[in-house]
Motif scaffolding. Structure first.
Motif, short mmCIF file in Angstrom:
data_model
loop_
_atom_site.label_atom_id
_atom_site.label_comp_id
_atom_site.label_asym_id
_atom_site.label_seq_id
_atom_site.Cartn_x
_atom_site.Cartn_y
_atom_site.Cartn_z
N MET A 197 0.83 -1.19 0.00
CA MET A 197 0.00 0.00 0.00
C MET A 197 0.88 1.25 0.00
SD MET A 197 -3.27 0.96 2.30
CE MET A 197 -3.92 -0.62 1.92
N LEU A 198 1.97 1.16 0.73
CA LEU A 198 2.88 2.31 0.73
C LEU A 198 3.47 2.52 -0.66
CD1 LEU A 198 4.26 4.50 2.37
CD2 LEU A 198 6.03 2.87 2.97
N GLY A 199 3.70 1.43 -1.36
CA GLY A 199 4.22 1.53 -2.73
C GLY A 199 3.25 2.26 -3.65
N TRP A 200 1.95 1.94 -3.52
CA TRP A 200 0.94 2.63 -4.33
C TRP A 200 0.88 4.11 -3.98
CZ3 TRP A 200 -0.79 1.13 -8.70
CH2 TRP A 200 -0.89 -0.22 -8.99
N ALA A 201 1.02 4.44 -2.70
CA ALA A 201 1.01 5.85 -2.30
C ALA A 201 2.18 6.59 -2.95
CB ALA A 201 1.07 5.97 -0.79
N LEU A 202 3.34 5.94 -2.99
CA LEU A 202 4.49 6.58 -3.62
C LEU A 202 4.30 6.72 -5.13
CD1 LEU A 202 7.37 4.82 -1.67
CD2 LEU A 202 6.59 7.17 -1.44
N VAL A 203 3.68 5.72 -5.76
CA VAL A 203 3.41 5.81 -7.20
C VAL A 203 2.50 7.00 -7.50
CG1 VAL A 203 2.21 4.67 -9.11
CG2 VAL A 203 3.80 3.38 -7.69
N PHE A 204 1.43 7.15 -6.72
CA PHE A 204 0.52 8.26 -6.96
C PHE A 204 1.17 9.61 -6.63
CE2 PHE A 204 -2.85 5.04 -7.04
CZ PHE A 204 -3.55 5.48 -8.15
N ALA A 205 2.07 9.64 -5.65
CA ALA A 205 2.77 10.89 -5.35
C ALA A 205 3.67 11.29 -6.51
CB ALA A 205 3.59 10.72 -4.07
N LYS A 242 -2.43 10.77 -0.58
CA LYS A 242 -2.63 11.11 0.83
C LYS A 242 -3.52 10.09 1.52
CE LYS A 242 -2.33 16.08 0.11
NZ LYS A 242 -3.09 17.34 0.14
N VAL A 243 -4.62 9.72 0.87
CA VAL A 243 -5.55 8.75 1.46
C VAL A 243 -4.87 7.41 1.66
CG1 VAL A 243 -7.66 7.43 1.00
CG2 VAL A 243 -7.63 9.89 0.62
N LEU A 244 -4.15 6.93 0.65
CA LEU A 244 -3.47 5.65 0.77
C LEU A 244 -2.41 5.68 1.87
CD1 LEU A 244 -3.03 4.59 -2.95
CD2 LEU A 244 -4.51 3.56 -1.24
N PHE A 245 -1.71 6.79 2.02
CA PHE A 245 -0.70 6.89 3.06
C PHE A 245 -1.33 6.87 4.45
CE2 PHE A 245 2.33 9.29 5.71
CZ PHE A 245 3.42 8.43 5.58
N PHE A 267 -2.41 3.36 5.18
CA PHE A 267 -1.21 2.59 5.51
C PHE A 267 -0.79 2.83 6.97
CE2 PHE A 267 3.42 2.87 6.04
CZ PHE A 267 3.75 1.54 5.89
N LEU A 268 -0.77 4.08 7.38
CA LEU A 268 -0.37 4.38 8.75
C LEU A 268 -1.34 3.81 9.77
CD1 LEU A 268 0.93 8.06 8.56
CD2 LEU A 268 2.24 5.97 8.82
N VAL A 269 -2.64 3.89 9.50
CA VAL A 269 -3.65 3.35 10.41
C VAL A 269 -3.48 1.83 10.54
CG1 VAL A 269 -6.12 2.92 10.69
CG2 VAL A 269 -5.30 5.21 10.10
N LEU A 270 -3.29 1.15 9.42
CA LEU A 270 -3.11 -0.30 9.47
C LEU A 270 -1.80 -0.68 10.16
CD1 LEU A 270 -4.39 -1.35 5.94
CD2 LEU A 270 -5.53 -1.64 8.14
N LEU A 271 -0.76 0.11 9.99
CA LEU A 271 0.51 -0.15 10.66
C LEU A 271 0.37 -0.04 12.17
CD1 LEU A 271 3.60 -0.62 10.30
CD2 LEU A 271 3.83 1.87 10.40
N VAL A 272 -0.26 1.03 12.62
CA VAL A 272 -0.46 1.22 14.06
C VAL A 272 -1.37 0.13 14.64
CG1 VAL A 272 -1.48 2.76 15.79
CG2 VAL A 272 0.00 3.69 14.01
#
Length: 57
Positions: free
Chosen positions: A1-9, A32-35, A38-43
């Motif tokens: 998911m973090l990878g997709w956030a970076l792709v869209f950025a 922004k939404v994907l990031f 990702f953070l919510v799922l990580l925590v």
């Protein structure tokens, strides 16, 4: 998911450079939404592992 956030950025930056402001804004919003997801799922993952007594790291 973090990878997709970076792709869209990266897509947002490239679209902004090329002058596609609507596409750049949309890609930045998606990134922004994907990031945040990702953070919510990580925590949540850290909390669940800590409650179970497993190593968090």
């Amino acid at each position: 998911m973090l990878g997709w956030a970076l792709v869209f950025a990266v897509l947002a930056v490239l679209a902004g450079i090329l002058g596609f402001s609507a596409l750049a804004g949309l890609a930045a919003t998606i990134a922004k939404v994907l990031f945040v997801v990702f953070l919510v799922l990580l925590v949540a993952s850290f909390i669940i592992r800590a409650i179970r007594g497993q190593s968090v790291v």
